[in-house]
Design a protein around this motif. Structure first.
Motif, PDB file in Angstrom:
ATOM      1  N   SER A 178      62.128  59.750  25.686  1.00  0.00           N
ATOM      2  CA  SER A 178      61.629  61.290  25.486  1.00  0.00           C
ATOM      3  C   SER A 178      62.348  62.105  25.711  1.00  0.00           C
ATOM      4  CB  SER A 178      59.748  61.330  25.606  1.00  0.00           C
ATOM      5  OG  SER A 178      60.206  61.761  27.522  1.00  0.00           O
ATOM      6  N   ALA A 179      62.213  63.238  24.081  1.00  0.00           N
ATOM      7  CA  ALA A 179      62.909  64.270  24.883  1.00  0.00           C
ATOM      8  C   ALA A 179      62.114  64.915  26.276  1.00  0.00           C
ATOM      9  CB  ALA A 179      62.493  65.324  23.321  1.00  0.00           C
ATOM     10  N   VAL A 180      61.525  64.986  26.642  1.00  0.00           N
ATOM     11  CA  VAL A 180      60.595  65.392  27.390  1.00  0.00           C
ATOM     12  C   VAL A 180      61.691  65.322  28.901  1.00  0.00           C
ATOM     13  CG1 VAL A 180      58.841  65.554  29.115  1.00  0.00           C
ATOM     14  CG2 VAL A 180      58.492  66.056  26.285  1.00  0.00           C
ATOM     15  N   ASP A 181      61.299  63.760  28.955  1.00  0.00           N
ATOM     16  CA  ASP A 181      62.070  63.023  29.754  1.00  0.00           C
ATOM     17  C   ASP A 181      63.419  63.119  29.586  1.00  0.00           C
ATOM     18  OD1 ASP A 181      59.837  61.847  30.986  1.00  0.00           O
ATOM     19  OD2 ASP A 181      59.893  60.110  29.695  1.00  0.00           O
ATOM     20  N   LEU A 182      64.361  63.256  28.575  1.00  0.00           N
ATOM     21  CA  LEU A 182      65.540  63.965  28.172  1.00  0.00           C
ATOM     22  C   LEU A 182      65.522  65.204  29.791  1.00  0.00           C
ATOM     23  CD1 LEU A 182      67.531  63.569  24.742  1.00  0.00           C
ATOM     24  CD2 LEU A 182      68.166  61.980  27.141  1.00  0.00           C
ATOM     25  N   ASN A 183      65.187  65.590  29.438  1.00  0.00           N
ATOM     26  CA  ASN A 183      65.047  67.368  29.871  1.00  0.00           C
ATOM     27  C   ASN A 183      64.289  66.906  31.626  1.00  0.00           C
ATOM     28  OD1 ASN A 183      65.909  68.848  28.504  1.00  0.00           O
ATOM     29  ND2 ASN A 183      64.301  68.499  27.269  1.00  0.00           N
ATOM     30  N   GLN A 185      64.246  64.027  33.440  1.00  0.00           N
ATOM     31  CA  GLN A 185      64.704  63.139  34.256  1.00  0.00           C
ATOM     32  C   GLN A 185      66.030  63.201  34.484  1.00  0.00           C
ATOM     33  OE1 GLN A 185      62.493  60.816  35.873  1.00  0.00           O
ATOM     34  NE2 GLN A 185      60.730  62.459  35.412  1.00  0.00           N
ATOM     35  N   ALA A 186      67.645  63.845  33.778  1.00  0.00           N
ATOM     36  CA  ALA A 186      68.754  63.839  34.159  1.00  0.00           C
ATOM     37  C   ALA A 186      69.193  64.672  35.472  1.00  0.00           C
ATOM     38  CB  ALA A 186      68.888  64.840  33.113  1.00  0.00           C
ATOM     39  N   PRO A 191      67.895  56.129  42.933  1.00  0.00           N
ATOM     40  CA  PRO A 191      68.336  55.598  41.543  1.00  0.00           C
ATOM     41  C   PRO A 191      67.589  56.995  40.385  1.00  0.00           C
ATOM     42  CG  PRO A 191      67.333  54.120  42.662  1.00  0.00           C
ATOM     43  CD  PRO A 191      66.798  55.786  43.374  1.00  0.00           C
ATOM     44  N   LEU A 192      69.084  56.734  39.531  1.00  0.00           N
ATOM     45  CA  LEU A 192      68.943  57.611  37.686  1.00  0.00           C
ATOM     46  C   LEU A 192      67.768  56.291  36.869  1.00  0.00           C
ATOM     47  CD1 LEU A 192      72.822  58.361  37.675  1.00  0.00           C
ATOM     48  CD2 LEU A 192      70.846  60.203  38.700  1.00  0.00           C
ATOM     49  N   ALA A 193      67.465  57.566  36.296  1.00  0.00           N
ATOM     50  CA  ALA A 193      66.902  56.929  35.055  1.00  0.00           C
ATOM     51  C   ALA A 193      67.889  56.335  33.837  1.00  0.00           C
ATOM     52  CB  ALA A 193      65.602  58.115  34.483  1.00  0.00           C
ATOM     53  N   LYS A 213      76.552  58.937  31.675  1.00  0.00           N
ATOM     54  CA  LYS A 213      76.064  58.970  32.675  1.00  0.00           C
ATOM     55  C   LYS A 213      76.034  60.951  32.957  1.00  0.00           C
ATOM     56  CE  LYS A 213      78.457  55.236  35.094  1.00  0.00           C
ATOM     57  NZ  LYS A 213      77.957  54.861  36.580  1.00  0.00           N
ATOM     58  N   ALA A 214      77.478  60.980  31.739  1.00  0.00           N
ATOM     59  CA  ALA A 214      77.930  63.099  31.698  1.00  0.00           C
ATOM     60  C   ALA A 214      76.050  63.546  31.625  1.00  0.00           C
ATOM     61  CB  ALA A 214      78.206  62.727  30.669  1.00  0.00           C
ATOM     62  N   ALA A 215      75.108  62.969  30.720  1.00  0.00           N
ATOM     63  CA  ALA A 215      74.310  63.365  31.008  1.00  0.00           C
ATOM     64  C   ALA A 215      73.181  63.777  32.330  1.00  0.00           C
ATOM     65  CB  ALA A 215      73.563  63.417  29.904  1.00  0.00           C
ATOM     66  N   GLY A 216      73.366  62.795  32.991  1.00  0.00           N
ATOM     67  CA  GLY A 216      72.793  62.647  34.296  1.00  0.00           C
ATOM     68  C   GLY A 216      71.988  60.515  34.103  1.00  0.00           C
ATOM     69  N   PHE A 217      72.403  59.732  33.525  1.00  0.00           N
ATOM     70  CA  PHE A 217      71.611  58.739  33.184  1.00  0.00           C
ATOM     71  C   PHE A 217      72.718  57.384  33.832  1.00  0.00           C
ATOM     72  CE2 PHE A 217      69.758  62.012  31.192  1.00  0.00           C
ATOM     73  CZ  PHE A 217      67.642  61.710  31.092  1.00  0.00           C
ATOM     74  N   GLU A 218      71.828  56.489  34.044  1.00  0.00           N
ATOM     75  CA  GLU A 218      72.622  55.033  33.712  1.00  0.00           C
ATOM     76  C   GLU A 218      72.734  53.914  33.401  1.00  0.00           C
ATOM     77  OE1 GLU A 218      75.065  52.932  36.304  1.00  0.00           O
ATOM     78  OE2 GLU A 218      74.304  55.077  36.914  1.00  0.00           O
ATOM     79  N   PRO A 219      73.631  54.306  32.244  1.00  0.00           N
ATOM     80  CA  PRO A 219      73.785  53.284  30.643  1.00  0.00           C
ATOM     81  C   PRO A 219      73.440  51.764  31.695  1.00  0.00           C
ATOM     82  CG  PRO A 219      76.050  53.779  32.034  1.00  0.00           C
ATOM     83  CD  PRO A 219      75.240  54.656  32.880  1.00  0.00           C
ATOM     84  N   VAL A 220      72.769  51.141  30.591  1.00  0.00           N
ATOM     85  CA  VAL A 220      72.165  49.653  31.133  1.00  0.00           C
ATOM     86  C   VAL A 220      72.798  49.312  29.496  1.00  0.00           C
ATOM     87  CG1 VAL A 220      71.070  47.824  31.074  1.00  0.00           C
ATOM     88  CG2 VAL A 220      70.778  49.871  32.966  1.00  0.00           C
ATOM     89  N   ILE A 221      73.682  47.980  29.236  1.00  0.00           N
ATOM     90  CA  ILE A 221      73.995  47.060  28.316  1.00  0.00           C
ATOM     91  C   ILE A 221      73.193  46.338  28.662  1.00  0.00           C
ATOM     92  CG2 ILE A 221      75.925  46.199  27.208  1.00  0.00           C
ATOM     93  CD1 ILE A 221      76.896  49.263  27.644  1.00  0.00           C
TER      94      ILE A 221
END
Length: 255
Positions: A178-183, A185-186, A191-193, A213-221
């Motif tokens: 969600s947009a709320v969590d983008l702000n 949880q970044a 452990p990152l979201a 990663k630049a936005a402050g999250f962990e990518p999962v393929i």
């Protein structure tokens, strides 16, 4: 996740495993204090400019995060003059333009619009988007987007978006948060979201992982575009804040 969907992982494990070795952390304003699990590859994806088509809650939030990480962004809408206050707030690395200008501007392009607008974007900006890495965030809601949303839910957004945006290197990304969590949880402590990603293009996945990663999250393929349906609206992971380990467990993806 429906257990019947798990066999689809078999053909994609090699892709996920290979990509896990080539993701690099990129400069970011979010200090996590964690050591990156990936080894430095010989080749990196060089992105500096991001065009953003749709600069509402999701697009605007990601613009802020990417500017903080050192990227240049172009915010766009049908009324770009309305975005000037946000661009001024973000500073010299942000500018405004039309959607066509944003599509032409970016080394990568974020499309963050209501899903019902995607067919027109695919038609109107096909020339500017051709061959580009495109991160697409929309979710189909029949009550807002009409009958096309019902078909997209049946077919899955990965395959549907691929058909609506022909000729691009498509990545489904940032649709399950969600947009709320983008702000909120970044770059959080611990452990990152996690942000799930799906694409049929390895190069595009590398680029998208850098941006996550630049936005402050962990990518999962998660896999190819076919598997984007595993984090569509209504799935067990949709809009849930999960760590990478928790997300992989939910989707049956090995570490």
């Amino acid at each position: 996740m429906n257990s019947a969907a798990r066999p689809r992982t078999a053909g994609l494990l090699g892709l996920a495993s290979a990509l896990a070795l080539i993701f690099l952390p990129v400069p970011s304003a979010h200090a996590t204090g964690k050591t990156a699990p990936a080894k430095a590859p010989a080749e990196t994806v060089k992105l500096r400019k991001i065009g953003i088509i749709g600069s509402g809650k999701v697009g605007g939030s990601l613009a802020r995060l990417w500017v903080k990480a050192g990227y240049e962004v172009m915010l766009s809408s049908r009324h770009p003059e309305q975005l000037k206050p946000l661009a001024q707030q973000l500073g010299r690395k942000a500018r405004t333009g039309t959607p066509r200008e944003a599509a032409a501007y970016g080394d990568a392009v974020l499309i963050a619009v209501p899903y019902g607008a995607l067919p027109q974007i695919g038609r109107d900006y096909a020339k500017e988007l051709a061959g580009k890495i495109v991160l697409e965030t929309g979710n189909p809601y029949p009550q807002r987007d009409g009958p096309m949303a019902e078909e997209a839910r049946r077919k899955g957004t990965g395959e549907t978006s691929k058909a609506l945006l022909p000729g691009v290197k498509l990545v489904r990304a940032f649709n399950a948060i969600s947009a709320v969590d983008l702000n909120s949880q970044a770059g959080r402590e611990g452990p990152l979201a996690a942000v799930p990603l799906a694409s049929d293009d390895t190069h595009a996945l590398k680029a998208a992982a850098e941006l996550v990663k630049a936005a402050g999250f962990e990518p999962v393929i998660v896999g190819g575009l076919e598997r984007a349906k595993d984090f569509d609206v209504g799935t067990s992971v949709y809009t849930r804040v999960l760590t990478a380990e928790e997300l992989r467990k939910q989707l049956g993806i090995p570490d």
